[in-house]
Design a protein around this motif. Structure first.
Motif, PDB file in Angstrom:
ATOM      1  N   GLU A  87       0.767  -1.249   0.306  1.00 35.48           N
ATOM      2  CA  GLU A  87      -0.346  -0.112  -0.037  1.00 35.48           C
ATOM      3  C   GLU A  87       0.862   1.209   0.053  1.00 35.48           C
ATOM      4  N   GLU A 127       2.770   1.777  -3.444  1.00 37.23           N
ATOM      5  CA  GLU A 127       1.505   2.270  -4.808  1.00 37.23           C
ATOM      6  C   GLU A 127       1.307   4.012  -4.178  1.00 37.23           C
ATOM      7  N   ARG A 183       5.431  -5.625  -3.702  1.00 39.09           N
ATOM      8  CA  ARG A 183       5.390  -4.201  -2.856  1.00 39.09           C
ATOM      9  C   ARG A 183       6.155  -3.058  -3.678  1.00 39.09           C
TER      10      ARG A 183
END
Length: 379
Positions: free
Chosen positions: A291, A294, A324
């Motif tokens: 996350e 991103e 990731r």
């Protein structure tokens, strides 16, 4: 070994004998049996000489010299009740001696054998018939280092079996055949069995040998690549230092296929990458979670038009869904390990990286500062 008495439906064990007790001798008996019936060794062989002594500067003699159906020379060493300790060394010497024999020499050796032991004949025609070819020009005799070894004895010492197994691991076709005489009344029987490798395991061992050789070739290639990388990245660092000696003074070479260059943003660095079919310069993002990566990657994407405008061409924006990591890069098809383009590739990597670093500098500094501001603002 047993005899079957069919009328009584019983087995009768044959008595295992020693060659010495039977007054059988290596050259007069075992060697003659094999010379006249070589297929007892499990394949078609053409005996081309016995007691071969055609070695320069030595009086040594190998027992039997043969050709197999592929035109390889086969050195056959015979012992009787015990292989002895030195038979493997002797056979290796003989194999080294015959490895240099040419086609013309092999024909001459065989012709002498035919004249002396077989009442004459045509060596060339006999070899053609054996190899099933019309002309001897169609085949290669004694190719490369593919000579073979066969050891014959009633019992093999560990020194011999260990050597044979080691030779096989190194793709040298060495085999052991156990020959045992048996008595039954006045009759004499001889059992000849291949024991290394056993016939059942031969194909498996060949497969394992090929697998081992493949792995060794891979490791050798990797070691060569690693040495190449170390030298190559030193060359690239030298190119970078001509651009800015202060900025890149702490860069060190690598044995990997990539060279990392720090960026001002944490968990992010530039990389110069060599692949088998392409090269690339990239900004590599690898934050602790998918996350986070991103989130940062999307901030770069928001400035894609500006970044590509500064760079002067379109870039590749790569964010795998389940990883990731992310990359902003430019790649080029090339073989980086070709000597002909080594300098050309180094120039391309350095120039592309410098242009990419310039195009991303503003976004890198802004994202880095905003993250620091957010961090200290929360505290």
């Amino acid at each position: 070994m047993f005899q079957v008495n069919r009328s009584e439906n019983r087995l009768r064990k044959l008595e295992e004998k020693r060659f010495a007790d039977l007054q059988l001798r290596e050259r007069e008996h075992l060697q003659e049996w094999l010379a006249n019936q070589p297929d007892t060794l499990g394949e078609e062989l053409l005996i081309i000489q016995k007691e071969f002594d055609g070695f320069a500067d030595t009086r040594e003699r190998l027992d039997l010299l043969a050709l197999d159906k592929d035109g390889h020379l086969v050195v056959i060493e015979n012992k009787l009740d015990d292989s002895g300790r030195d038979v493997a060394w002797q056979a290796l010497k003989y194999t080294a001696y015959v490895s240099s024999l040419t086609k013309a020499q092999i024909i001459d050796i065989y012709q002498h054998y035919l004249d002396r032991f077989c009442g004459g004949g045509n060596a060339v025609q006999s070899i053609c018939d054996f190899l099933e070819v019309d002309e001897l020009d169609e085949v290669v005799l004694n190719p490369g280092n593919d000579q073979r070894l066969m050891f014959i004895a009633a019992n093999f010492r560990k020194e011999v079996t260990s050597t044979v197994l080691w030779l096989r691991e190194h793709r040298i076709d060495a085999r052991c055949f156990k020959v045992v005489p048996y008595g039954f009344g006045e009759e004499l029987f001889v059992d000849i069995q291949q024991v290394i490798p056993t016939p059942e395991a031969a194909d498996f061992m060949i497969g394992m040998t090929e697998k081992t050789a493949e792995e060794k070739n891979w490791h050798d290639t990797m070691r060569q690549r690693q040495r190449f990388h170390e030298v190559y990245w030193n060359r690239v660092i030298g190119h970078l230092n001509t651009k800015d000696a202060t900025k890149y003074k702490d860069l060190s070479s690598s044995r990997n296929h990539w060279l990392s260059i720090p960026s001002p943003l944490e968990n992010t660095h530039f990389s110069l990458v060599l692949q088998k079919r392409h090269i690339r310069a990239e900004l590599f993002l690898a934050w602790p979670t998918r996350e986070e990566t991103e989130l940062v990657f999307n901030r770069f994407c928001a400035r894609q038009a500006e970044i590509e405008g500064k760079f002067g061409q379109l870039l590749e924006w790569i964010k795998p869904e389940k990883k990731r990591t992310a990359r902003i890069q430019l790649s080029k098809s090339s073989d980086p390990y070709s000597d002909e383009v080594v300098d050309e590739i180094a120039d391309w990597l350095v120039n592309t990286y410098c242009e990419l670093e310039t195009a991303l500098r503003g976004a890198l500094n802004e994202i880095s500062e905003s993250r620091l501001s957010a961090e200290y603002g929360e505290s």
